[in-house]
Motif scaffolding. Structure first.
Motif, PDB file in Angstrom:
ATOM      1  N   GLY A 104     -23.263  44.786 -87.359  1.00  0.00           N
ATOM      2  CA  GLY A 104     -23.236  45.582 -88.581  1.00  0.00           C
ATOM      3  C   GLY A 104     -22.567  44.834 -89.705  1.00  0.00           C
ATOM      4  O   GLY A 104     -22.024  43.737 -89.523  1.00  0.00           O
ATOM      5  N   HIS A 105     -22.594  45.421 -90.891  1.00  0.00           N
ATOM      6  CA  HIS A 105     -21.992  44.803 -92.072  1.00  0.00           C
ATOM      7  C   HIS A 105     -21.277  45.880 -92.861  1.00  0.00           C
ATOM      8  O   HIS A 105     -21.875  46.875 -93.251  1.00  0.00           O
ATOM      9  N   LYS A 106     -19.947  45.681 -93.049  1.00  0.00           N
ATOM     10  CA  LYS A 106     -19.164  46.636 -93.827  1.00  0.00           C
ATOM     11  C   LYS A 106     -18.396  45.945 -94.927  1.00  0.00           C
ATOM     12  O   LYS A 106     -18.616  46.193 -96.097  1.00  0.00           O
ATOM     13  N   THR A 116     -26.353  44.517 -96.394  1.00  0.00           N
ATOM     14  CA  THR A 116     -25.783  45.688 -95.724  1.00  0.00           C
ATOM     15  C   THR A 116     -26.884  46.551 -95.123  1.00  0.00           C
ATOM     16  O   THR A 116     -26.821  46.949 -93.952  1.00  0.00           O
ATOM     17  N   ASN A 143     -27.592  46.991 -91.151  1.00  0.00           N
ATOM     18  CA  ASN A 143     -27.230  48.312 -90.640  1.00  0.00           C
ATOM     19  C   ASN A 143     -28.416  49.223 -90.382  1.00  0.00           C
ATOM     20  O   ASN A 143     -28.270  50.239 -89.700  1.00  0.00           O
ATOM     21  N   THR A 144     -29.590  48.898 -90.914  1.00  0.00           N
ATOM     22  CA  THR A 144     -30.753  49.766 -90.738  1.00  0.00           C
ATOM     23  C   THR A 144     -31.967  49.020 -90.189  1.00  0.00           C
ATOM     24  O   THR A 144     -32.592  49.453 -89.225  1.00  0.00           O
ATOM     25  N   SER A 170     -21.508  53.516 -84.660  1.00  0.00           N
ATOM     26  CA  SER A 170     -21.663  54.098 -85.977  1.00  0.00           C
ATOM     27  C   SER A 170     -20.260  54.304 -86.533  1.00  0.00           C
ATOM     28  O   SER A 170     -19.304  53.654 -86.087  1.00  0.00           O
ATOM     29  N   TYR A 221     -22.659  51.797 -98.071  1.00  0.00           N
ATOM     30  CA  TYR A 221     -22.307  51.431 -96.696  1.00  0.00           C
ATOM     31  C   TYR A 221     -22.548  52.603 -95.763  1.00  0.00           C
ATOM     32  O   TYR A 221     -23.253  52.487 -94.750  1.00  0.00           O
ATOM     33  N   SER A 269     -26.213  53.425 -95.378  1.00  0.00           N
ATOM     34  CA  SER A 269     -26.929  52.503 -94.492  1.00  0.00           C
ATOM     35  C   SER A 269     -26.618  52.794 -93.027  1.00  0.00           C
ATOM     36  O   SER A 269     -27.452  52.559 -92.145  1.00  0.00           O
ATOM     37  N   CYS A 270     -25.410  53.311 -92.750  1.00  0.00           N
ATOM     38  CA  CYS A 270     -25.058  53.658 -91.367  1.00  0.00           C
ATOM     39  C   CYS A 270     -25.818  54.890 -90.892  1.00  0.00           C
ATOM     40  O   CYS A 270     -26.161  54.995 -89.711  1.00  0.00           O
ATOM     41  N   ARG A 272     -29.016  53.513 -89.865  1.00  0.00           N
ATOM     42  CA  ARG A 272     -28.919  52.966 -88.510  1.00  0.00           C
ATOM     43  C   ARG A 272     -29.082  54.074 -87.480  1.00  0.00           C
ATOM     44  O   ARG A 272     -29.865  53.939 -86.516  1.00  0.00           O
TER      45      ARG A 272
END
Length: 359
Positions: free
Chosen positions: A127-129, A139, A143-144, A163, A190, A193-194, A197
């Motif tokens: 993932g990317h935060k 991102t 994340n998706t 998540s 962010y 996008s989660c 995911r």
């Protein structure tokens, strides 16, 4: 203290996590990581009920190495495979020394994902935060897009996908935090996008009959990062701590990793969410005072507590897994000691103070 063979070698024995025999401090990173990787008997029993080997995608992050080592210690006769880009070769060497197979792959490359071995159990930890607001396209891709590729490729496999509790709205302090039934209200790209995911895992879980869990975590801590480290470090440096985001939940990283792995036994079709954090709602102002007392310095705060905070209700997780084994008091003592001795840190702040979703 109980022990069990590891990696099929009778001479190598692994200590089990015993909450009645917690260490007073950690003398080194090696001692910390060994403790983080001690399995409970409950974890061993649950993984024994999960058929097949395990692959962790994104294994090189903050939680990944000890997650993989914990899995190997709890199920020494399973293959545990760790996949990452491994930009730091030392991480790969450590994993292999612990008996974990490693594969270098860029998960943004569809061909790289399709070339991975087909195993029946997947933990998705990529993932990317941090820095998300500066590269929104990456991102969303990490994340998706990547979860969609993984969920479609590993059809039929059990998939536990990391998540975040950031997908929830801020909830009123003084009530239970957001439960799995709370409608998501992601603030900022962010968190949005989660949710993307989660929806990808949910969609392909239903399409392919793949059991899954969406593991909504906030906030895991060990000595080198996390909300407690962030607060203790500021207190130690004599900086004021902003208490506007005035309340938090935290959980020991070893407990969080154990719940990730135990979730493989509790997957559903389609994939459904489960919250993971500590059961206590903690006052940030109180944490500042606690660390100031342990560090022997004045407590300094700025701001005033808001009436809402990012909080999660872990009733479901506690029903399935019991309460976390490492208590808050031990975490406070450990973090204060680590910070006071200026031991190594990841230098990756949680940004728990952020209230607008911009990470």
């Amino acid at each position: 203290m109980h022990s069990q063979p590891s990696g099929g070698t009778p001479q190598h024995r692994v200590a089990l996590l015993d909450p009645a025999q917690l260490p007073e401090r950690f003398e080194s990173v090696e001692a910390l990581e060994e403790f983080l990787s001690r399995p409970s008997q409950a974890l061993i029993d649950d993984l024994a009920q999960v058929d097949g080997d395990l692959m962790i995608l994104g294994v090189a992050g903050k939680m990944g190495p000890t997650l993989a080592r914990l899995a190997k210690n709890a199920a020494p006769h399973k293959r545990v495979i760790g996949v990452a880009r491994f930009s730091d070769p030392e991480v790969r060497q450590r994993l292999e020394a612990w008996g974990i197979e490693t594969i270098t792959a860029n998960l943004l490359d569809r061909a790289a994902i399709e070339a991975l071995p087909r195993v029946p159990n997947i933990v998705f930890a990529a993932g990317h935060k941090f820095g998300a607001k500066d590269n929104q396209a990456l991102t969303w891709a990490m994340n998706t897009h990547v979860p969609a590729l993984v969920a479609d490729t590993f059809r039929g496999a059990r998939i536990v996908g990391f998540s975040t509790g950031n997908i929830y709205p801020l909830t009123t302090v003084g009530r239970q935090g957001a439960s799995e039934k709370t409608p998501p209200a992601p603030l900022g790209e962010y968190a949005q996008s989660c949710i993307g995911r989660e929806r990808m895992f949910e969609y392909f879980s239903a399409q392919h009959g793949s059991p899954g869990r969406l593991f909504r975590l906030n906030y895991a801590i060990d000595m080198r990062y996390g909300v407690l480290y962030d607060i203790a470090s500021k207190v130690h440096r004599g900086e004021a701590v902003d208490v506007t985001m005035g309340h938090v939940n935290v959980i020991w990283q070893g407990d969080a990793n154990a719940q990730v792995l135990r979730s493989l036994r509790h997957c559903t079709v389609p994939a459904t969410p489960i919250n993971c954090t500590g059961p206590e709602t903690l006052s940030v102002r109180w944490l500042v005072d606690e660390f100031a007392a342990r560090l022997g310095v004045p407590a300094r705060v700025v701001g005033q507590e808001a009436g809402t905070a990012l909080l999660s209700d872990t009733t479901l997780a506690c029903r399935l897994f019991g309460y976390p084994l490492v208590p808050l008091g031990a975490m406070l003592d450990w973090v204060a000691d680590w910070v006071k001795r200026e031991q190594p840190a990841f230098n990756k702040p949680t940004k728990f103070e952020v209230r607008d979703g911009a990470f």
